[in-house]
Design an enzyme around this catalytic site. Structure first.
Site, PDB file in Angstrom:
ATOM      1  CB  CYS A  29      -0.933   0.003   1.205  1.00 27.29           C
ATOM      2  SG  CYS A  29      -1.749  -1.575   1.483  1.00 27.29           S
TER       3      CYS A  29
ATOM      4  CD  GLU B 104      -2.651   7.245   9.107  1.00 31.35           C
ATOM      5  OE1 GLU B 104      -2.212   8.070   8.279  1.00 31.35           O
ATOM      6  OE2 GLU B 104      -3.541   6.399   8.824  1.00 31.35           O
TER       7      GLU B 104
ATOM      8  CG  HIS C 169      -2.286   4.032   5.068  1.00 29.50           C
ATOM      9  ND1 HIS C 169      -2.070   3.920   3.718  1.00 29.50           N
ATOM     10  CD2 HIS C 169      -2.418   2.764   5.533  1.00 29.50           C
ATOM     11  CE1 HIS C 169      -2.054   2.638   3.375  1.00 29.50           C
ATOM     12  NE2 HIS C 169      -2.273   1.925   4.463  1.00 29.50           N
TER      13      HIS C 169
ATOM     14  CG  HIS D  84      -6.492   0.179   0.773  1.00 25.73           C
ATOM     15  ND1 HIS D  84      -5.550   0.841  -0.006  1.00 25.73           N
ATOM     16  CD2 HIS D  84      -5.800  -0.348   1.808  1.00 25.73           C
ATOM     17  CE1 HIS D  84      -4.360   0.701   0.542  1.00 25.73           C
ATOM     18  NE2 HIS D  84      -4.480  -0.020   1.641  1.00 25.73           N
TER      19      HIS D  84
ATOM     20  CG  PHE E 179       0.032  -6.074   4.436  1.00 23.51           C
ATOM     21  CD1 PHE E 179      -0.506  -5.361   5.482  1.00 23.51           C
ATOM     22  CD2 PHE E 179      -0.770  -7.020   3.805  1.00 23.51           C
ATOM     23  CE1 PHE E 179      -1.809  -5.561   5.899  1.00 23.51           C
ATOM     24  CE2 PHE E 179      -2.069  -7.228   4.212  1.00 23.51           C
ATOM     25  CZ  PHE E 179      -2.597  -6.501   5.270  1.00 23.51           C
TER      26      PHE E 179
ATOM     27  CE  LYS F 299      -5.664   3.860   1.615  1.00 23.78           C
ATOM     28  NZ  LYS F 299      -4.833   5.036   1.972  1.00 23.78           N
TER      29      LYS F 299
END
Length: 410
Positions: A162, A311, A300, A337, A396, A332
């Site tokens: 991502c 976050e 994010h 996403h 990830f 998002k």
């Protein structure tokens, strides 16, 4: 360090296949999440996505090319062409030895791989396409764009889940700033909406299962969030060295002034907020700014229980007492996403926000999580001056990449 500006933008997304359509939907708080009607998803817990069904590839490629190239390549190339058009670039006048392409993908040609695997099982190995490998590899969006434009400078495809687009944009920024190139197309492309990917993420319990209300399923920082919503598309910026852009009288949209890249070195899927915090600190430091100078963060914010809390902790660590005056939102909540393409689309949204002095909302934020207690601009856009902004991307594997954008000032 040379100044690096953005002069072009292009996007393919669930909220529109051009920049203005995307932005109008974002500013109005529209959701691009819809039900998946195919029976192939009937046995999967998640049956909603931010998919694209009005993309006209014939605007960019010939019919035989559309059959050959995976959707992620088509999306990436389309976004790149839009970026060049909006940059008002004459391909005949640019020094192509000093123009590059950094368009990445978290997954690459997944549908091409799956189609050929099915063909092999049904009809044998002799029926596998000779185009399988060059079509499915992650760098093909960058490769095709280079072939079509003739750009012969540096070209590669970032692959960091991502964080892919932010890494591509950040590394392109550094390349230009240090004098190796004058212009680079940078961003990401993704086309992952397949039963296999859905099954995998469903087994991880990472995706939302709020199938009865798709438009409300992506709800970052809300107490009722239960996972992200998969989406797809592409987002590409055209970056130029400042004098190069001025010399050709290019339309300058904004400036990149900082980039922070770190790794958690912690866990393959669970975040450690210290890595994200360090990436934000690096971006701010390299922008020669202070935390209190930041007006907005495009978070994010994936709508996962652990990710949103992590976050929030990272932002608090970086901004300390100044966090109370900071605006943060997750777009998002509207786009879903887009994985490797997320940072590209969100960079575009951040730049549009700066130019129009409008903070985009986090929709579906109806019952804030007590552990997520920042100003996330709930449900409706807010007016206000944005001079300096961050765009966060975390992937990830613990990959973190943050871009600092500044409103253009000659």
């Amino acid at each position: 360090m040379r100044r690096v500006v953005v002069t072009g933008m292009g996007v393919v997304s669930p909220l529109g296949n051009d920049v203005e359509t995307l932005w109008n939907n974002i500013r109005n708080g529209e959701s691009g999440i819809r039900p998946l009607e195919s029976e192939n998803y009937a046995d999967i817990n998640t049956r909603i996505a931010g998919y694209i069904d009005e993309f006209n590839g014939e605007e960019y490629l010939e019919g035989k090319e559309l059959k050959r190239y995976d959707l992620f390549t088509q999306y990436g190339y389309a976004a790149a062409m839009q970026a060049l058009e909006s940059a008002e670039l004459d391909l005949e006048t640019i020094d192509k030895d000093r123009a590059g392409i950094y368009i990445g993908s978290g997954t690459g040609g997944l549908q091409t791989l799956l189609n050929n695997h099915e063909t092999m099982l049904d009809k044998g190995t002799r029926r596998v396409s000779p185009f399988l490998i060059p079509t499915m590899i992650n760098n093909m969006a960058a490769g095709l764009t280079a072939i079509k434009t003739g750009f012969r400078g540096p070209s590669f495809a970032a692959v960091s889940a991502c964080a892919t687009s932010n890494h591509a944009i950040g590394e392109a920024y550094l390349n230009i700033a240090h004098g190796y190139s004058d212009a680079i197309l940078a961003g990401g492309a993704e086309a992952t909406i397949t039963p296999l990917y859905f099954a995998g993420f469903s087994k991880m319990r990472a995706m939302s299962t709020q199938n009865d209300a798709p438009e409300k399923a992506s709800r970052p920082f809300d107490s009722d969030r239960d996972g992200f919503v998969m989406s797809e598309g592409a987002g590409v910026l055209f970056l130029e060295e400042y004098e190069h852009a001025v010399k050709r009288d290019a339309p300058i949209i904004g400036e990149i002034v900082g980039y922070g890249s770190t790794t958690d070195a912690y866990h393959i899927t669970e975040p450690d907020y210290h890595g994200a915090a360090k990436a934000m600190k690096l971006a701010i430091d390299r922008a020669q700014a202070l935390p209190e100078d930041i007006d907005y963060i495009n978070a994010h914010g994936t709508s996962t229980p652990a990710g949103d809390i992590s976050e929030t902790k990272a932002i608090k660590e970086v901004f300390g007492e100044h966090v109370s005056g900071l605006k943060v939102s997750s777009t998002k909540s509207m786009t879903g996403h887009m994985f490797g393409a997320a940072g590209g689309a969100e960079a575009i949204i951040t730049l549009k926000s700066m130019n129009e002095n409008l903070f985009p909302p986090t929709i579906n934020l109806e019952k804030p999580d007590p552990e997520c207690d920042l100003d996330y601009i709930p449900n409706e856009a807010a007016e206000g001056s944005i001079n300096l902004a961050l765009s966060n991307g975390f992937g990830f594997g613990g990959h973190n990449a943050v871009i600092a954008f500044k409103k253009y000032n000659p």
